[in-house]
Design an enzyme around this catalytic site. Sequence first.
Site, mmCIF file in Angstrom:
data_model
loop_
_atom_site.group_PDB
_atom_site.id
_atom_site.type_symbol
_atom_site.label_atom_id
_atom_site.label_comp_id
_atom_site.label_asym_id
_atom_site.label_seq_id
_atom_site.Cartn_x
_atom_site.Cartn_y
_atom_site.Cartn_z
ATOM 1 N N GLN A 159 -4.553 10.606 7.415
ATOM 2 C CA GLN A 159 -5.183 9.662 6.842
ATOM 3 C C GLN A 159 -4.617 8.519 6.957
ATOM 4 O OE1 GLN A 159 -7.024 11.534 4.112
ATOM 5 N NE2 GLN A 159 -7.135 9.650 3.315
ATOM 6 N N ASP A 215 -12.503 13.921 12.125
ATOM 7 C CA ASP A 215 -13.209 12.922 11.137
ATOM 8 C C ASP A 215 -14.016 11.500 11.778
ATOM 9 O OD1 ASP A 215 -12.258 12.424 9.187
ATOM 10 O OD2 ASP A 215 -9.988 10.973 9.565
ATOM 11 N N LYS A 222 -8.452 17.811 -0.031
ATOM 12 C CA LYS A 222 -9.403 18.487 1.861
ATOM 13 C C LYS A 222 -8.211 19.557 1.846
ATOM 14 C CE LYS A 222 -9.637 13.726 3.233
ATOM 15 N NZ LYS A 222 -9.161 12.479 4.419
#
Length: 296
Positions: A97, A120, A53
Amino acid sequence: MSARIINGKAIASNLREQLTEDVKKLITDGIRPGLAVVLVGEDPASISYVSAKERDCEKVGIYSRDIRLSPEISQDKLLKLIEELNADPDIHGILVQLPLPEGLNEETVISAISPDKDVDGFHPVSIGRLVLNLDGFIPCTPHGVIKMLEAADVTIEGSDVVIVGRSRIVGAPLANLLFRKAPGGNATVTVCHTRTRDLAEKVRQADIVIAAAGRPGTVTADMVKEGAVVIDVGVNRVEDASRQRGYRLVGDVDFDSVKEVAGAISPVPGGVGPLTRAMLLWNTVISARNAGSKLA
Ligand code: NAP
């Protein structure tokens, strides 16, 4: 007849090119999009996702702040950090994460992220907006699947879609996106799961099959209608002694047999994965743009 292979890498690369231009324009306007990537612990798969990422951010010109934390961190400290990132004007997106180590409550941590920086798309506000068909951050994998279908010129509107899997990060939001009254939607959607009776019979009705079960071989050739479009979201490690790392990645679809029946099929790797990553950049750019218009 062998299916057309949908190249997720190429589609993602085109999206990144477009995003690079968007980022340049934002920088000219005085806003450099910024993404904070928070990793708690040392899970090897999470480390590799997070590193990818960060590399993606660099490619398109997004500032990324890499925050690595001990698995021992207390929930209070993590929440305090998120609060600081929520208030930081250089940060437009916050990604924590998952999964988090034991002892940290994912629900509480995700809910602490400002909905304005929830790139997200997992915050209850983002999910609520999606269900209500209002503008908001769309979770990256379901959004990536829609972008993939559109880029491959697959007709979504009016199609019969079968999704195998109903998770909160893939199956459920994807179903919402596909049936909502909006571009990329207007399909008729069936969502299957482990309690579904006769999965094969359901999948056989589909013009578009989306496999997101997390089990290799969930969709086989005998389950697929001739000419159907098959999108494989699954990513599974299977042992492979011929590989240096001892495993290879496969999807949920039995690719070799299904490609002989399907009209189009996405591979694993090189299918949905690259699009998931591209959509994170997409959401970060949108967030930076929103922040800019609030300043204007
Ligand atoms: P998950 O939370 O484990 O959910 C799996 C879903 O599939 C559940 O709803 C489960 O049903 C259903 N399921 C499992 N086996 C089934 C079967 N044999 N028949 C019918 N339904 C079945 O997984 P997830 O997080 O959604 O992820 C799914 C897969 O996508 C995984 O392989 C994951 O690694 C991959 N993934 C890929 C990306 C990407 O970017 N490519 C991103 C996210 C996830 P129940 O609800 O009844 O248990």
